[in-house]
Design an enzyme around this catalytic site. Structure first.
Site, PDB file in Angstrom:
ATOM      1  N   VAL A   7       0.825  -1.208   0.000  1.00  0.00           N
ATOM      2  CA  VAL A   7       0.000   0.000   0.000  1.00  0.00           C
ATOM      3  C   VAL A   7       0.865   1.266   0.000  1.00  0.00           C
ATOM      4  O   VAL A   7       0.652   2.182  -0.806  1.00  0.00           O
ATOM      5  CB  VAL A   7      -0.955  -0.011   1.217  1.00  0.00           C
ATOM      6  N   THR A 117      -5.432  -0.527   7.386  1.00  0.00           N
ATOM      7  CA  THR A 117      -6.774  -0.966   7.787  1.00  0.00           C
ATOM      8  C   THR A 117      -6.778  -1.146   9.303  1.00  0.00           C
ATOM      9  O   THR A 117      -6.065  -1.992   9.831  1.00  0.00           O
ATOM     10  CB  THR A 117      -7.111  -2.298   7.081  1.00  0.00           C
ATOM     11  N   LEU A 152      -7.327  -0.371  -2.788  1.00  0.00           N
ATOM     12  CA  LEU A 152      -6.681  -0.940  -3.974  1.00  0.00           C
ATOM     13  C   LEU A 152      -6.615  -2.463  -3.895  1.00  0.00           C
ATOM     14  O   LEU A 152      -6.622  -3.035  -2.815  1.00  0.00           O
ATOM     15  CB  LEU A 152      -5.270  -0.363  -4.149  1.00  0.00           C
ATOM     16  N   LYS A 153      -6.572  -3.080  -5.079  1.00  0.00           N
ATOM     17  CA  LYS A 153      -6.446  -4.541  -5.157  1.00  0.00           C
ATOM     18  C   LYS A 153      -5.023  -4.888  -5.563  1.00  0.00           C
ATOM     19  O   LYS A 153      -4.512  -4.304  -6.524  1.00  0.00           O
ATOM     20  CB  LYS A 153      -7.375  -5.123  -6.238  1.00  0.00           C
ATOM     21  N   GLU A 154      -4.394  -5.812  -4.869  1.00  0.00           N
ATOM     22  CA  GLU A 154      -3.097  -6.284  -5.328  1.00  0.00           C
ATOM     23  C   GLU A 154      -3.271  -6.865  -6.723  1.00  0.00           C
ATOM     24  O   GLU A 154      -4.283  -7.485  -7.023  1.00  0.00           O
ATOM     25  CB  GLU A 154      -2.537  -7.352  -4.384  1.00  0.00           C
ATOM     26  N   LYS A 206     -14.037   0.335   5.635  1.00  0.00           N
ATOM     27  CA  LYS A 206     -13.029  -0.565   5.047  1.00  0.00           C
ATOM     28  C   LYS A 206     -13.313  -2.021   5.410  1.00  0.00           C
ATOM     29  O   LYS A 206     -13.291  -2.913   4.562  1.00  0.00           O
ATOM     30  CB  LYS A 206     -11.635  -0.149   5.531  1.00  0.00           C
ATOM     31  N   ASN A 210     -14.472  -5.262   2.774  1.00  0.00           N
ATOM     32  CA  ASN A 210     -13.796  -6.557   2.641  1.00  0.00           C
ATOM     33  C   ASN A 210     -14.663  -7.706   3.136  1.00  0.00           C
ATOM     34  O   ASN A 210     -14.653  -8.801   2.562  1.00  0.00           O
ATOM     35  CB  ASN A 210     -12.448  -6.539   3.377  1.00  0.00           C
ATOM     36  N   GLY A 255     -14.079 -21.087  -6.132  1.00  0.00           N
ATOM     37  CA  GLY A 255     -12.690 -21.515  -6.308  1.00  0.00           C
ATOM     38  C   GLY A 255     -12.160 -22.225  -5.091  1.00  0.00           C
ATOM     39  O   GLY A 255     -12.882 -22.979  -4.429  1.00  0.00           O
ATOM     40  N   CYS A 262      -5.439  -9.491   3.179  1.00  0.00           N
ATOM     41  CA  CYS A 262      -6.533  -8.618   3.638  1.00  0.00           C
ATOM     42  C   CYS A 262      -7.789  -9.360   4.100  1.00  0.00           C
ATOM     43  O   CYS A 262      -8.165  -9.246   5.260  1.00  0.00           O
ATOM     44  CB  CYS A 262      -6.875  -7.615   2.553  1.00  0.00           C
TER      45      CYS A 262
END
Ligand SMILES: NC(=O)c1ccc[n+]([C@@H]2O[C@H](COP(=O)([O-])OP(=O)(O)OC[C@H]3O[C@@H](n4cnc5c(N)ncnc54)[C@H](O)[C@@H]3O)[C@@H](O)[C@H]2O)c1
Length: 436
Positions: A7, A117, A152-154, A206, A210, A255, A262
Protein backbone atom coordinates in the site's frame (compact mmCIF):
# COMPACT_ATOMS: atom_id res chain seq x y z
CA UNK A 1 4.75 7.69 3.60
CA UNK A 2 5.41 5.59 6.69
CA UNK A 3 5.56 1.94 5.63
CA UNK A 4 6.70 1.08 2.10
CA UNK A 5 4.82 -2.19 1.54
CA UNK A 6 2.13 -2.94 -1.06
CA UNK A 7 0.00 0.00 0.00
CA UNK A 8 2.66 2.53 1.00
CA UNK A 9 4.83 2.01 -2.06
CA UNK A 10 1.92 2.21 -4.49
CA UNK A 11 0.36 5.20 -2.72
CA UNK A 12 3.65 7.06 -2.45
CA UNK A 13 4.53 6.40 -6.08
CA UNK A 14 1.12 7.47 -7.37
CA UNK A 15 1.21 10.68 -5.32
CA UNK A 16 4.66 11.40 -6.80
CA UNK A 17 3.32 10.68 -10.28
CA UNK A 18 0.87 13.59 -10.03
CA UNK A 19 3.60 15.98 -8.92
CA UNK A 20 3.97 15.62 -5.16
CA UNK A 21 7.32 15.39 -3.42
CA UNK A 22 7.20 12.02 -1.62
CA UNK A 23 9.58 10.45 0.87
CA UNK A 24 8.87 6.76 1.62
CA UNK A 25 10.07 5.46 4.97
CA UNK A 26 10.45 1.88 6.09
CA UNK A 27 12.06 0.17 9.07
CA UNK A 28 13.00 -2.71 6.78
CA UNK A 29 16.48 -1.61 5.66
CA UNK A 30 16.71 -4.42 3.08
CA UNK A 31 13.53 -3.20 1.37
CA UNK A 32 14.78 0.39 1.25
CA UNK A 33 18.18 -0.78 -0.08
CA UNK A 34 16.46 -2.61 -2.97
CA UNK A 35 14.43 0.50 -3.81
CA UNK A 36 17.46 2.77 -3.63
CA UNK A 37 19.29 0.48 -6.04
CA UNK A 38 16.45 0.79 -8.54
CA UNK A 39 14.77 -2.53 -7.70
CA UNK A 40 11.16 -3.16 -6.65
CA UNK A 41 10.60 -5.52 -3.71
CA UNK A 42 7.08 -6.59 -4.79
CA UNK A 43 5.44 -7.68 -8.03
CA UNK A 44 2.80 -5.18 -9.08
CA UNK A 45 1.98 -4.51 -12.75
CA UNK A 46 3.10 -1.08 -13.94
CA UNK A 47 4.74 -0.12 -10.67
CA UNK A 48 8.37 -0.42 -11.68
CA UNK A 49 8.09 2.01 -14.59
CA UNK A 50 6.23 4.49 -12.42
CA UNK A 51 8.81 4.29 -9.64
CA UNK A 52 11.67 4.76 -12.06
CA UNK A 53 10.05 7.79 -13.71
CA UNK A 54 9.38 9.54 -10.42
CA UNK A 55 12.74 8.70 -8.86
CA UNK A 56 14.41 10.13 -11.99
CA UNK A 57 12.27 13.25 -11.72
CA UNK A 58 13.41 13.69 -8.11
CA UNK A 59 9.86 13.48 -6.70
CA UNK A 60 10.17 10.06 -5.04
CA UNK A 61 12.80 9.04 -2.53
CA UNK A 62 13.28 6.23 -0.01
CA UNK A 63 14.73 6.31 3.47
CA UNK A 64 15.08 4.53 6.80
CA UNK A 65 15.66 7.86 8.53
CA UNK A 66 12.58 8.64 10.57
CA UNK A 67 13.76 12.16 11.48
CA UNK A 68 13.94 12.99 7.80
CA UNK A 69 10.53 11.43 7.15
CA UNK A 70 8.74 13.38 9.88
CA UNK A 71 10.47 16.62 8.89
CA UNK A 72 9.64 16.02 5.22
CA UNK A 73 5.88 16.22 4.94
CA UNK A 74 2.91 18.14 6.25
CA UNK A 75 0.96 15.00 5.38
CA UNK A 76 2.16 11.91 7.24
CA UNK A 77 0.54 8.75 5.87
CA UNK A 78 0.70 5.66 8.06
CA UNK A 79 0.66 2.58 5.79
CA UNK A 80 2.25 -0.04 8.02
CA UNK A 81 0.98 -3.58 8.51
CA UNK A 82 -1.91 -4.51 10.82
CA UNK A 83 -1.53 -8.29 11.02
CA UNK A 84 -3.88 -10.43 13.08
CA UNK A 85 -2.96 -10.88 16.73
CA UNK A 86 -3.46 -14.24 18.47
CA UNK A 87 -7.08 -13.48 19.33
CA UNK A 88 -7.93 -12.35 15.78
CA UNK A 89 -7.89 -8.64 16.62
CA UNK A 90 -5.77 -6.35 14.44
CA UNK A 91 -2.30 -5.95 15.92
CA UNK A 92 -1.94 -2.19 16.34
CA UNK A 93 1.66 -2.05 17.51
CA UNK A 94 3.10 -0.87 14.17
CA UNK A 95 0.51 1.86 13.71
CA UNK A 96 0.99 3.15 17.24
CA UNK A 97 4.80 3.01 16.95
CA UNK A 98 4.55 5.10 13.79
CA UNK A 99 2.22 7.57 15.52
CA UNK A 100 4.59 7.92 18.47
CA UNK A 101 7.53 8.42 16.13
CA UNK A 102 5.68 11.35 14.57
CA UNK A 103 4.67 12.78 17.98
CA UNK A 104 8.24 12.60 19.20
CA UNK A 105 9.62 14.65 16.36
CA UNK A 106 7.02 16.99 14.87
CA UNK A 107 7.66 20.72 15.22
CA UNK A 108 4.93 22.10 12.98
CA UNK A 109 1.31 21.32 12.06
CA UNK A 110 0.94 17.77 10.78
CA UNK A 111 -1.93 15.86 9.32
CA UNK A 112 -1.54 12.23 10.31
CA UNK A 113 -3.44 9.90 8.02
CA UNK A 114 -4.29 6.28 8.85
CA UNK A 115 -4.12 4.43 5.56
CA UNK A 116 -3.62 1.06 7.19
CA UNK A 117 -6.77 -0.97 7.79
CA UNK A 118 -7.51 -0.31 11.43
CA UNK A 119 -10.35 -1.05 13.85
CA UNK A 120 -12.89 1.59 14.74
CA UNK A 121 -11.44 3.83 17.42
CA UNK A 122 -7.86 3.70 16.13
CA UNK A 123 -7.79 7.37 15.15
CA UNK A 124 -8.51 8.16 18.81
CA UNK A 125 -5.62 5.94 19.89
CA UNK A 126 -3.31 7.54 17.32
CA UNK A 127 -4.38 10.98 18.52
CA UNK A 128 -3.74 9.99 22.15
CA UNK A 129 -0.31 8.50 21.35
CA UNK A 130 0.81 11.66 19.55
CA UNK A 131 -0.61 13.91 22.29
CA UNK A 132 1.27 11.89 24.91
CA UNK A 133 4.56 12.28 23.06
CA UNK A 134 3.99 16.01 22.64
CA UNK A 135 3.10 16.40 26.33
CA UNK A 136 6.21 14.48 27.40
CA UNK A 137 8.35 17.14 25.80
CA UNK A 138 5.99 19.99 26.75
CA UNK A 139 5.25 20.75 23.09
CA UNK A 140 1.93 22.20 21.94
CA UNK A 141 2.25 21.56 18.21
CA UNK A 142 -1.18 21.28 16.55
CA UNK A 143 -2.10 18.20 14.49
CA UNK A 144 -5.09 16.45 12.96
CA UNK A 145 -5.78 12.74 12.52
CA UNK A 146 -7.58 11.46 9.43
CA UNK A 147 -8.83 8.02 8.45
CA UNK A 148 -8.24 7.29 4.77
CA UNK A 149 -8.66 3.55 4.23
CA UNK A 150 -7.22 2.08 1.06
CA UNK A 151 -9.28 -0.03 -1.35
CA UNK A 152 -6.68 -0.94 -3.97
CA UNK A 153 -6.45 -4.54 -5.16
CA UNK A 154 -3.10 -6.28 -5.33
CA UNK A 155 -2.38 -7.13 -8.94
CA UNK A 156 -4.18 -3.98 -10.14
CA UNK A 157 -2.98 -1.63 -7.42
CA UNK A 158 -1.60 1.14 -9.62
CA UNK A 159 -4.72 1.28 -11.80
CA UNK A 160 -6.98 1.21 -8.76
CA UNK A 161 -5.07 4.03 -7.11
CA UNK A 162 -4.91 6.19 -10.23
CA UNK A 163 -8.64 5.63 -10.97
CA UNK A 164 -10.33 5.00 -7.64
CA UNK A 165 -14.04 4.09 -7.41
CA UNK A 166 -14.10 6.27 -4.33
CA UNK A 167 -11.78 7.82 -1.79
CA UNK A 168 -13.05 7.65 1.76
CA UNK A 169 -11.99 10.42 4.11
CA UNK A 170 -12.91 10.27 7.77
CA UNK A 171 -12.14 13.59 9.43
CA UNK A 172 -13.59 16.35 11.53
CA UNK A 173 -10.88 18.97 11.06
CA UNK A 174 -11.65 21.41 8.25
CA UNK A 175 -7.99 22.07 7.42
CA UNK A 176 -7.37 18.35 7.16
CA UNK A 177 -10.42 17.81 4.94
CA UNK A 178 -9.27 20.63 2.63
CA UNK A 179 -5.76 19.13 2.44
CA UNK A 180 -7.13 15.69 1.61
CA UNK A 181 -9.36 17.14 -1.11
CA UNK A 182 -6.33 18.83 -2.60
CA UNK A 183 -4.03 15.81 -2.55
CA UNK A 184 -6.69 13.56 -4.12
CA UNK A 185 -8.02 16.11 -6.65
CA UNK A 186 -5.74 14.87 -9.49
CA UNK A 187 -7.27 11.39 -9.20
CA UNK A 188 -10.85 12.53 -9.71
CA UNK A 189 -10.75 14.99 -12.53
CA UNK A 190 -13.67 13.38 -14.31
CA UNK A 191 -16.04 13.42 -11.39
CA UNK A 192 -15.93 13.77 -7.63
CA UNK A 193 -15.31 10.50 -5.86
CA UNK A 194 -14.34 11.77 -2.44
CA UNK A 195 -16.65 10.65 0.34
CA UNK A 196 -16.14 12.69 3.48
CA UNK A 197 -17.54 11.23 6.69
CA UNK A 198 -16.81 10.96 10.38
CA UNK A 199 -13.69 9.07 11.37
CA UNK A 200 -15.36 6.02 12.90
CA UNK A 201 -17.60 5.45 9.90
CA UNK A 202 -14.56 5.64 7.61
CA UNK A 203 -12.75 3.05 9.71
CA UNK A 204 -15.76 0.73 9.64
CA UNK A 205 -16.28 1.21 5.88
CA UNK A 206 -13.03 -0.57 5.05
CA UNK A 207 -13.91 -3.64 7.09
CA UNK A 208 -17.45 -3.64 5.76
CA UNK A 209 -16.17 -3.64 2.16
CA UNK A 210 -13.80 -6.56 2.64
CA UNK A 211 -16.30 -8.51 4.71
CA UNK A 212 -18.93 -8.11 1.99
CA UNK A 213 -16.55 -9.31 -0.72
CA UNK A 214 -15.43 -12.28 1.37
CA UNK A 215 -19.10 -13.11 1.94
CA UNK A 216 -19.80 -13.22 -1.78
CA UNK A 217 -16.89 -15.59 -2.29
CA UNK A 218 -17.88 -17.97 0.49
CA UNK A 219 -21.51 -17.89 -0.63
CA UNK A 220 -20.52 -18.90 -4.16
CA UNK A 221 -18.16 -21.58 -2.88
CA UNK A 222 -20.86 -23.19 -0.78
CA UNK A 223 -23.30 -22.96 -3.64
CA UNK A 224 -20.76 -24.54 -6.01
CA UNK A 225 -20.26 -27.46 -3.64
CA UNK A 226 -24.01 -27.95 -3.51
CA UNK A 227 -24.16 -27.76 -7.32
CA UNK A 228 -21.69 -30.69 -7.36
CA UNK A 229 -24.15 -32.76 -5.32
CA UNK A 230 -27.15 -31.64 -7.36
CA UNK A 231 -25.48 -32.21 -10.73
CA UNK A 232 -26.05 -28.55 -11.62
CA UNK A 233 -23.41 -26.28 -13.17
CA UNK A 234 -22.35 -23.31 -11.06
CA UNK A 235 -21.08 -21.49 -14.16
CA UNK A 236 -24.62 -21.27 -15.51
CA UNK A 237 -25.89 -20.26 -12.09
CA UNK A 238 -23.21 -17.57 -11.83
CA UNK A 239 -24.30 -16.02 -15.10
CA UNK A 240 -27.94 -16.45 -14.22
CA UNK A 241 -27.60 -14.43 -11.05
CA UNK A 242 -24.77 -12.07 -12.09
CA UNK A 243 -26.93 -10.68 -14.90
CA UNK A 244 -29.24 -9.22 -12.24
CA UNK A 245 -27.91 -5.67 -11.76
CA UNK A 246 -28.77 -5.89 -8.07
CA UNK A 247 -26.28 -8.75 -7.81
CA UNK A 248 -23.71 -8.03 -10.55
CA UNK A 249 -21.02 -10.33 -11.94
CA UNK A 250 -18.09 -9.31 -9.77
CA UNK A 251 -16.75 -11.57 -7.05
CA UNK A 252 -19.04 -14.46 -7.92
CA UNK A 253 -16.27 -16.87 -8.89
CA UNK A 254 -16.14 -20.09 -6.90
CA UNK A 255 -12.69 -21.51 -6.31
CA UNK A 256 -10.21 -22.64 -3.69
CA UNK A 257 -11.17 -20.00 -1.13
CA UNK A 258 -10.01 -16.46 -0.53
CA UNK A 259 -6.52 -15.72 0.77
CA UNK A 260 -4.10 -12.82 0.76
CA UNK A 261 -3.14 -10.30 3.36
CA UNK A 262 -6.53 -8.62 3.64
CA UNK A 263 -9.72 -10.70 3.58
CA UNK A 264 -8.70 -13.33 6.13
CA UNK A 265 -7.33 -10.88 8.65
CA UNK A 266 -10.00 -8.23 8.12
CA UNK A 267 -12.86 -10.72 8.52
CA UNK A 268 -11.21 -11.93 11.73
CA UNK A 269 -10.63 -8.42 13.05
CA UNK A 270 -14.20 -7.29 12.33
CA UNK A 271 -15.55 -10.40 14.05
CA UNK A 272 -13.35 -9.65 17.02
CA UNK A 273 -14.68 -6.08 17.26
CA UNK A 274 -18.25 -7.34 16.99
CA UNK A 275 -17.69 -9.97 19.68
CA UNK A 276 -16.23 -7.35 21.99
CA UNK A 277 -19.46 -5.42 21.62
CA UNK A 278 -21.50 -8.58 22.17
CA UNK A 279 -22.92 -8.23 18.70
CA UNK A 280 -21.43 -11.27 16.99
CA UNK A 281 -21.53 -11.22 13.21
CA UNK A 282 -23.01 -14.65 12.59
CA UNK A 283 -22.73 -14.33 8.85
CA UNK A 284 -18.99 -13.72 9.03
CA UNK A 285 -18.48 -16.70 11.30
CA UNK A 286 -19.96 -18.85 8.54
CA UNK A 287 -17.97 -17.00 5.85
CA UNK A 288 -14.74 -17.88 7.62
CA UNK A 289 -15.66 -21.50 8.31
CA UNK A 290 -16.76 -21.99 4.69
CA UNK A 291 -13.48 -20.51 3.48
CA UNK A 292 -11.34 -22.74 5.68
CA UNK A 293 -13.18 -25.78 4.34
CA UNK A 294 -12.98 -24.56 0.73
CA UNK A 295 -9.20 -24.44 0.77
CA UNK A 296 -9.28 -28.25 0.98
CA UNK A 297 -12.09 -28.81 -1.52
CA UNK A 298 -9.70 -29.79 -4.32
CA UNK A 299 -7.85 -32.17 -2.04
CA UNK A 300 -11.20 -33.80 -1.20
CA UNK A 301 -11.77 -34.30 -4.93
CA UNK A 302 -8.30 -35.73 -5.38
CA UNK A 303 -8.83 -38.15 -2.52
CA UNK A 304 -12.25 -39.15 -3.87
CA UNK A 305 -10.65 -40.02 -7.19
CA UNK A 306 -7.27 -41.46 -6.14
CA UNK A 307 -7.86 -42.64 -2.57
CA UNK A 308 -6.58 -41.27 0.72
CA UNK A 309 -3.09 -42.71 0.48
CA UNK A 310 -1.15 -40.55 -1.98
CA UNK A 311 2.20 -42.11 -1.21
CA UNK A 312 4.30 -42.21 -4.36
CA UNK A 313 2.02 -39.79 -6.21
CA UNK A 314 3.32 -36.55 -7.72
CA UNK A 315 1.10 -33.56 -8.45
CA UNK A 316 1.90 -30.72 -10.84
CA UNK A 317 0.67 -27.51 -9.26
CA UNK A 318 -0.05 -24.50 -11.46
CA UNK A 319 -0.07 -21.35 -9.38
CA UNK A 320 1.10 -20.56 -5.87
CA UNK A 321 0.13 -16.92 -5.31
CA UNK A 322 -3.22 -16.33 -3.61
CA UNK A 323 -4.50 -14.80 -6.84
CA UNK A 324 -3.20 -13.83 -10.27
CA UNK A 325 -0.90 -10.86 -10.95
CA UNK A 326 0.72 -10.87 -7.55
CA UNK A 327 3.56 -12.67 -5.80
CA UNK A 328 1.78 -12.39 -2.44
CA UNK A 329 1.73 -15.74 -0.62
CA UNK A 330 0.07 -14.55 2.58
CA UNK A 331 -2.74 -17.00 3.46
CA UNK A 332 -2.59 -18.39 -0.08
CA UNK A 333 -4.80 -21.49 -0.48
CA UNK A 334 -1.79 -23.20 -2.13
CA UNK A 335 -0.25 -23.40 1.33
CA UNK A 336 -3.09 -25.50 2.74
CA UNK A 337 -3.27 -27.61 -0.43
CA UNK A 338 0.46 -28.41 -0.53
CA UNK A 339 0.44 -29.24 3.20
CA UNK A 340 -2.58 -31.56 2.81
CA UNK A 341 -1.10 -33.37 -0.20
CA UNK A 342 2.28 -33.74 1.54
CA UNK A 343 0.58 -35.06 4.68
CA UNK A 344 -0.90 -37.85 2.55
CA UNK A 345 2.51 -38.79 1.22
CA UNK A 346 2.39 -36.98 -2.14
CA UNK A 347 5.07 -34.91 -3.83
CA UNK A 348 4.27 -31.57 -5.43
CA UNK A 349 6.07 -29.86 -8.30
CA UNK A 350 4.90 -26.26 -8.50
CA UNK A 351 5.10 -23.53 -11.10
CA UNK A 352 4.11 -19.89 -10.72
CA UNK A 353 5.07 -17.05 -13.08
CA UNK A 354 6.18 -14.69 -10.28
CA UNK A 355 5.58 -16.14 -6.82
CA UNK A 356 8.24 -18.87 -6.58
CA UNK A 357 10.72 -16.72 -4.63
CA UNK A 358 7.98 -15.71 -2.18
CA UNK A 359 6.77 -19.31 -1.98
CA UNK A 360 10.26 -20.51 -1.06
CA UNK A 361 10.23 -18.03 1.81
CA UNK A 362 6.69 -18.97 2.84
CA UNK A 363 7.12 -22.75 2.73
CA UNK A 364 10.72 -22.93 3.90
CA UNK A 365 12.17 -26.38 3.44
CA UNK A 366 9.36 -28.79 2.60
CA UNK A 367 10.88 -31.99 1.27
CA UNK A 368 7.72 -32.87 -0.66
CA UNK A 369 7.71 -29.58 -2.60
CA UNK A 370 9.91 -28.63 -5.53
CA UNK A 371 9.62 -26.00 -8.23
CA UNK A 372 9.52 -26.09 -12.02
CA UNK A 373 10.65 -23.44 -14.49
CA UNK A 374 7.58 -23.67 -16.72
CA UNK A 375 4.01 -25.01 -16.58
CA UNK A 376 4.88 -27.92 -18.87
CA UNK A 377 8.05 -28.76 -16.93
CA UNK A 378 5.91 -29.16 -13.81
CA UNK A 379 3.97 -31.95 -15.58
CA UNK A 380 7.04 -34.08 -16.13
CA UNK A 381 6.36 -37.46 -14.43
CA UNK A 382 3.37 -36.04 -12.54
CA UNK A 383 0.27 -38.14 -11.90
CA UNK A 384 -2.18 -35.26 -12.19
CA UNK A 385 -2.43 -31.51 -12.78
CA UNK A 386 -3.83 -29.25 -10.05
CA UNK A 387 -4.63 -25.63 -11.00
CA UNK A 388 -4.74 -23.19 -8.11
CA UNK A 389 -4.16 -19.64 -9.37
CA UNK A 390 -6.03 -18.04 -12.29
CA UNK A 391 -2.97 -16.75 -14.16
CA UNK A 392 -3.67 -15.81 -17.79
CA UNK A 393 -0.92 -18.11 -19.03
CA UNK A 394 -2.83 -21.14 -17.70
CA UNK A 395 -6.05 -20.32 -19.50
CA UNK A 396 -5.50 -21.90 -22.86
CA UNK A 397 -3.04 -24.77 -22.49
CA UNK A 398 -2.36 -27.55 -24.97
CA UNK A 399 -4.57 -30.25 -23.47
CA UNK A 400 -3.23 -32.95 -25.79
CA UNK A 401 0.29 -32.25 -24.57
CA UNK A 402 -0.94 -32.30 -20.97
CA UNK A 403 -2.54 -35.72 -21.49
CA UNK A 404 0.62 -37.08 -23.08
CA UNK A 405 2.78 -35.89 -20.20
CA UNK A 406 0.65 -36.93 -17.23
CA UNK A 407 0.83 -40.48 -15.87
CA UNK A 408 -2.93 -40.34 -15.34
CA UNK A 409 -5.14 -38.08 -17.42
CA UNK A 410 -6.44 -36.04 -14.47
CA UNK A 411 -6.98 -32.29 -14.20
CA UNK A 412 -8.17 -30.80 -10.90
CA UNK A 413 -9.07 -27.17 -11.58
CA UNK A 414 -9.57 -25.00 -8.49
CA UNK A 415 -10.44 -21.90 -10.55
CA UNK A 416 -12.88 -23.19 -13.16
CA UNK A 417 -10.59 -21.95 -15.92
CA UNK A 418 -11.64 -24.45 -18.59
CA UNK A 419 -14.67 -25.58 -20.51
CA UNK A 420 -15.32 -29.11 -19.26
CA UNK A 421 -16.17 -30.33 -22.76
CA UNK A 422 -12.88 -29.05 -24.20
CA UNK A 423 -10.79 -30.74 -21.53
CA UNK A 424 -12.71 -34.00 -21.85
CA UNK A 425 -12.44 -33.93 -25.65
CA UNK A 426 -8.67 -34.15 -25.17
CA UNK A 427 -9.12 -37.40 -23.24
CA UNK A 428 -8.63 -35.90 -19.80
CA UNK A 429 -10.78 -36.41 -16.73
CA UNK A 430 -11.77 -32.98 -15.46
CA UNK A 431 -12.67 -32.00 -11.91
CA UNK A 432 -13.59 -28.39 -11.20
CA UNK A 433 -15.58 -26.52 -8.55
CA UNK A 434 -19.31 -26.99 -9.04
CA UNK A 435 -19.14 -27.72 -12.76
CA UNK A 436 -20.86 -30.57 -14.55
N1 LIG B 1 -2.08 -5.26 0.51
C1 LIG B 1 -3.26 -4.80 0.15
O1 LIG B 1 -3.79 -5.15 -0.90
C2 LIG B 1 -4.01 -3.81 1.01
C3 LIG B 1 -5.12 -3.14 0.47
C4 LIG B 1 -5.79 -2.23 1.27
C5 LIG B 1 -5.37 -2.00 2.57
N2 LIG B 1 -4.30 -2.69 3.08
C6 LIG B 1 -3.88 -2.39 4.45
O2 LIG B 1 -2.76 -1.53 4.41
C7 LIG B 1 -1.86 -1.85 5.47
C8 LIG B 1 -0.50 -2.19 4.90
O3 LIG B 1 -0.61 -3.37 4.14
P1 LIG B 1 0.54 -3.85 3.16
O4 LIG B 1 0.02 -5.02 2.40
O5 LIG B 1 1.09 -2.69 2.43
O6 LIG B 1 1.62 -4.37 4.24
P2 LIG B 1 3.14 -4.72 4.02
O7 LIG B 1 3.48 -5.70 5.07
O8 LIG B 1 3.39 -5.04 2.59
O9 LIG B 1 3.91 -3.34 4.33
C9 LIG B 1 3.98 -2.74 5.58
C10 LIG B 1 5.36 -2.10 5.71
O10 LIG B 1 5.41 -1.28 6.87
C11 LIG B 1 6.72 -1.35 7.40
N3 LIG B 1 6.72 -0.85 8.77
C12 LIG B 1 6.27 -1.45 9.90
N4 LIG B 1 6.42 -0.64 10.95
C13 LIG B 1 6.98 0.50 10.50
C14 LIG B 1 7.36 1.73 11.12
N5 LIG B 1 7.18 1.94 12.41
N6 LIG B 1 7.90 2.69 10.34
C15 LIG B 1 8.08 2.49 9.03
N7 LIG B 1 7.71 1.35 8.38
C16 LIG B 1 7.18 0.37 9.10
C17 LIG B 1 7.08 -2.81 7.22
O11 LIG B 1 8.48 -3.01 7.29
C18 LIG B 1 6.50 -3.11 5.84
O12 LIG B 1 7.44 -2.88 4.81
C19 LIG B 1 -2.52 -2.97 6.25
O13 LIG B 1 -3.26 -2.43 7.29
C20 LIG B 1 -3.44 -3.59 5.23
O14 LIG B 1 -4.54 -4.22 5.82
C21 LIG B 1 -3.61 -3.56 2.32
Amino acid sequence: MIGTGYVGLVTGTCFAEVGNDVLCLDVDAAKIAILKQGGVPIHEPGLETLIRRNVDAGRLRFTTDIDAAVAHGALQFIAVGTPPGEDGSADMQYVLTAARAIGKRMVDFKIVIDKSTVPVGTADRVRAAIAEELASRAAVTPFAVVSNPEFLKEGAAVDDFMRPDRVVIGADDERAIAAMRKVYAPFMRNHERLLVMDVRSAELTKYAANAMLATRISFMNELANLADDLDADIEHVRQGIGSDPRIGYQFLYPGVGYGGSCFPKDVKALRHTADQHRRPLKILEAVEAANDAQKLRLVEKIVARLGGNLDGRTFALWGLAFKANTDDMREAPSRAIVAALAARGAKVVAYDPVAIAEAKRAFGDVAALSYAASPMAALDRADALVVITEWKEFRSPDFDAIRRMLKEPLVFDGRNLYEPATVRAAGLEYFAIGRR
